[in-house]
Design an enzyme around this catalytic site. Structure first.
Site, PDB file in Angstrom:
ATOM      1  N   GLY A 286      32.330  18.922  79.164  1.00 46.77           N
ATOM      2  CA  GLY A 286      33.172  17.777  78.838  1.00 46.77           C
ATOM      3  C   GLY A 286      34.006  18.051  77.599  1.00 46.77           C
ATOM      4  N   CYS A 287      35.054  17.258  77.412  1.00 44.62           N
ATOM      5  CA  CYS A 287      36.007  17.505  76.325  1.00 44.62           C
ATOM      6  C   CYS A 287      35.364  17.274  74.951  1.00 44.62           C
ATOM      7  CB  CYS A 287      37.249  16.652  76.514  1.00 44.62           C
ATOM      8  SG  CYS A 287      36.942  14.896  76.823  1.00 44.62           S
ATOM      9  N   TYR A 288      34.707  16.125  74.778  1.00 45.29           N
ATOM     10  CA  TYR A 288      34.049  15.868  73.494  1.00 45.29           C
ATOM     11  C   TYR A 288      32.975  16.920  73.225  1.00 45.29           C
ATOM     12  CZ  TYR A 288      35.967  11.123  72.908  1.00 45.29           C
ATOM     13  OH  TYR A 288      36.773  10.037  72.716  1.00 45.29           O
TER      14      TYR A 288
ATOM     15  N   ALA B  41      34.559  20.289  71.936  1.00 42.65           N
ATOM     16  CA  ALA B  41      34.991  20.239  70.537  1.00 42.65           C
ATOM     17  C   ALA B  41      33.790  20.174  69.597  1.00 42.65           C
ATOM     18  CB  ALA B  41      35.910  19.035  70.311  1.00 42.65           C
TER      19      ALA B  41
END
Lengths: 342, 342, 342, 342
Positions: free
Chosen positions: B145-147, B150
């Site tokens: 996932g994106c979160y 990061a």
């Protein structure tokens, strides 16, 4: 009531002018620039106020005191520490929106503002005007900084009541661009701000010491706080997202109750119900601070989200609140109680 | 190389299509919708791709495997847990951008996704494709996932090397609106997003468990993390601002050195020099993750700022990275290495 | 192919660098500043290109020609009119993104640019590189202005085919802030641009004369055009909304057919179907120009909406198109054909 | 003064509520929903008005008239044409912000609004409340549309005085998203609006007929006008950029003088000096319309730029202006005279 406003050309000054114009107790607003500024008009300084042909004259302390009942300074750091000294000497009512008289200790000012401080005797006559907590203002009111206001109102209940681990405070503060003022810089150009986020002044923001000064007055055990500031692509609004470990396990409902109890008589603080967190839109355009709190039992962390309009509650609005208190007008006189939405 | 793409109409799918079209190893891209979707064209589904008259057909596992060498799923949660089962059974190469196969334990999936999980046997055949850290991919790659991307890239060095207090992690993550997808909602209307900040899914974001799963694999002593998500008025970009207490006093220079050492061979991770923190503009449009670190000795806090383009490194770009690794293409093939600026 | 790029620090220059890096025919890009600029690196000039440690050297015509096969100038107006003269004398291939060689008549340049023009003999050797219409480029290509490109591509069919009243053209052009360049100004600060619209350079924009020069070459009866420019709160994108009275009653379908016929072989011009008008998102990030047309029988008015990305088709993208044409590479080499969306 | 407000949940209604709350003549505001709406509170309908626990009751004409002195309708098109009939029959004071009673001819309403019109007898009792030009209001005031207000105030002097060619009017109008209302749509999602421009309702905007009706009342020779609407990425604000051929050569100074003469006694219209054109920021947050004019002798074209806040002068503000006129309060009562800036 004759009101003087020094520094109308900054964003706080413009906002203050707009508020004072509709304040029921204000008969006339006289505008002043720096001591050696050329006479001009408001329309010339602030083109969007094209209709306002009121004059802006150069500042002379004696004349200003003779012609007015109160002076608002919406000037940059470093101006009032000299310009306001005659007014302090005369115990003349002043609301100072700059940082020059917020810090009691000259060395702290000098560390964070990188310039010499006002004389100690003058500093001693100023009172820090965090409106919800200071009810004994001296004639010289040091209006708090925008980040300080959002953060202190958010932290007050848990710090005053020792509900958190005092070494665990983290503040992730976000601010719109009007907080950075009118000065041209690469950082504030549209092409750098739009679709972007930028952290700035890491561990060096000048509002940190006034936050610490107030927190330690409430609870000397708070040693420091981690505080970051991030520029967001909005014009107005500050959000202080605050994290701290709970001193002991609690619940969101208990926390909301504690906040409601502290702020129950405050017309400008909204404590949100449990499971609700504020957005900037909830306050921008009004003088309100809206606060949401949450307890995460898995991490034993208290989350506090505190939002204000940085030019209203964070500057001009709180200045009017302090003016109302100083002259015993109704607390809400001249202040909008609803946000501008959408 | 014949490539299948299922779910081109979402933001990740569109971005993936754009990347694959310019990938040197891709000969043809075939598009598929749901099993019972009507035949249509890309131009009809995505009006800004008006020139693309390529067909979009309904999905049939056997046909898709017969006609292609690899399948990308850019579908919502809940689709691949059934649709991909025949491909898993056949050990057919798949890059799955959804969350269905990221979590090893079905009960965790069910708690956070509020639906039944894929079969355990199928879950066991998937590998979590955090590209910088997983070099032994199975044919079924669960793209992170994106979160999570990061946050995990930001935390990896300090967690793997035990440089922080494991109970002290706070993540204040900010995301642009493309992360919320195309679904219409009050929250994603322009009038609610412009000039605003909104926290959402407090302590309930479905990327939390995949972050924890990976952190605990690196260091089982990390018990949990405080994680908030705030919608910011930008289209693309995620910033994870991460705070943790240092395990013992350190310096920014030491931390930068640690990060540089971990990421020295990674073409898509930029470790910034001391006293520099990344902005979204540093990465949006590219497949990069940029990371800045700082140590505050007053609070003994390590600050880590990690930024990505949520649709690139946070979705379609990392999917291409995993595709390159799976098929042993050069790591940077088909991936832009510079951000779009301004 | 060895490529020189002079002026990488402006927005057009950065974009050009990004495009040339992924151009299949470009082996190496050498960067140059002004003649007396200090040696530096791209990363130092453009912080978001932190990874690019390529050197930027001062410009010397002889060295530049010796080391390269072609020179791109992405410099401000007033630079190439002197700097490029040795290259013109040598018939060395140049793509000039500035306005210095677009206007054939020195007096017109001097009126609109408020400075002396290049020598007439040098001007005579330049060709105006409106890529869709100039197929006989000289070695010195004057790349068109951004507003000129959007407006000329929008007007070409109706002007070339005399479908409008030549005195009736009105162009209401809107541009994002990257068109205004990096120079700091009140007009380009976030607080003035966000939530605002600003007209500028009324009847004085320097792209007007190059539009007129081309229109009159197509149809000498066009005497002038009304042309306004409005700054909109976006980073990239130009929309030219064009109005003209029809020479005789027509239909939208006839107009669409005329446009499709003119642009049928052009890979970078999208003519939209009847009743469809383009948005900026349809082209930003790509080298496309998208055009929608409509006929209003009640007012006998033809509406043409033409959109481009001002840094791509309006600057760096069209420069690469001209480069491809000059060296007979495929028209689309190195150019993205899909917009970045969302 | 007891005031009823029907339809507080839309953007115009919210704005009206905020204005009426601070109006000196308003003692109490009662809120009503549709006839069959469930009782609720303002806070429940409009979350950012979290403090406002005032009730919202269902609408009943007899009760509403009994309890109030005036009714504001901030409802969608199609509501008042039935709901307001009893109030019209009773000659009860009404300010209607919707389009139902703006057009005198039922067939025109039916053509543009795609539904049946109010009865002719009822339409005949309404007056079109373009506040600067209608000084003889009937008890039923049809408050003008936002585009109509900006465009008509911009065109009034040149149309009334026959200074333009009546067949040559082109209006390129731009609007922020609050004008599109709260309804969810792809067009109004942040990802489609941010960094974009979108034309919509080409030649079909329902404000066109009310503009034509008023223009032809001023000068029957105006046959039609070309009118486009473009969505811009701002929340509030309309700019009408108007072009027309001059009837005979003139000068900017003459035009400015004509505008100043027409609007000299109007507190809410700012005519800018020659060579100055308004920005949205000049009016947003206030009830002002700011107008700049320019004559281009080369094209014999008059340019008029007229800006308003669509929710203030374009809706709720003008409604209060009409209320003030209807009840003979001072023209500026309860209306902010300065924009919110920044």
């Amino acid at each position: 009531m004759q009101v003087a406003l020094v520094g109308v050309n900054g964003y706080s000054g413009m906002t203050l002018y707009r508020l004072l114009k509709q304040h029921p107790a204000v008969d006339q607003i006289k505008l002043y620039g720096h001591t050696d500024s050329k006479p001009t008009t408001l329309a010339a300084l602030v083109p969007v106020f094209q209709k306002e042909t009121v004059r802006v004259r150069s500042f002379d302390a004696a004349t200003v005191m003779a012609e007015n009942d109160v002076v608002f300074f919406a000037t940059s750091a470093g101006v009032t520490k000299t310009l306001a000294l005659p007014l302090i000497a005369a115990n003349f009512p002043v609301i100072d929106l700059s940082g020059d008289f917020r810090l009691r200790q000259p060395d702290v000012y000098e560390t964070w503002y990188h310039q010499t401080a006002a004389p100690v005797a003058a500093l001693a006559k100023a009172s820090y005007g965090l409106a919800e907590f200071n009810h004994h203002l001296t004639p010289y009111v040091a209006n708090p900084g925008c980040y300080a206001t959002a953060t202190l109102l958010g932290l007050a209940p848990v710090v005053q009541q020792h509900l958190i681990e005092p070494t665990s405070i983290v503040v992730d503060a976000k601010s719109g661009l009007s907080g950075a003022g009118k000065k041209l810089s690469t950082t504030s150009q549209f092409t750098m701000v739009n679709d972007n986020l930028q952290l700035y002044k890491l561990n060096q923001h000048q509002h940190i010491p006034e936050i610490m000064q107030q927190l330690q007055q409430w609870w000397p055990k708070v040693p420091a706080l981690e505080f970051t500031t991030t520029l967001i692509p909005v014009t107005c609004g500050i959000m202080s997202t605050i994290y701290a470990k709970a001193a002991q396990p609690t619940t969101t409902a208990e926390l909301v109750a504690a906040y409601q109890q502290v702020y129950q008589d405050q017309p400008f603080v909204q404590v949100l119900p449990a499971d609700d967190l504020p957005t900037l839109k909830q306050v921008v355009g009004s003088n309100d601070c809206a606060i949401g709190v949450n307890y995460n039992p898995i991490t034993n962390t208290i989350l506090i989200v505190s939002v204000i309009d940085n030019l209203m509650k964070g500057a001009a609005g709180q200045a009017v609140q302090n003016f109302n208190q100083l002259f015993q007008y109704p607390a809400t006189a001249g202040l909008p109680d609803l946000p501008v939405f959408p």
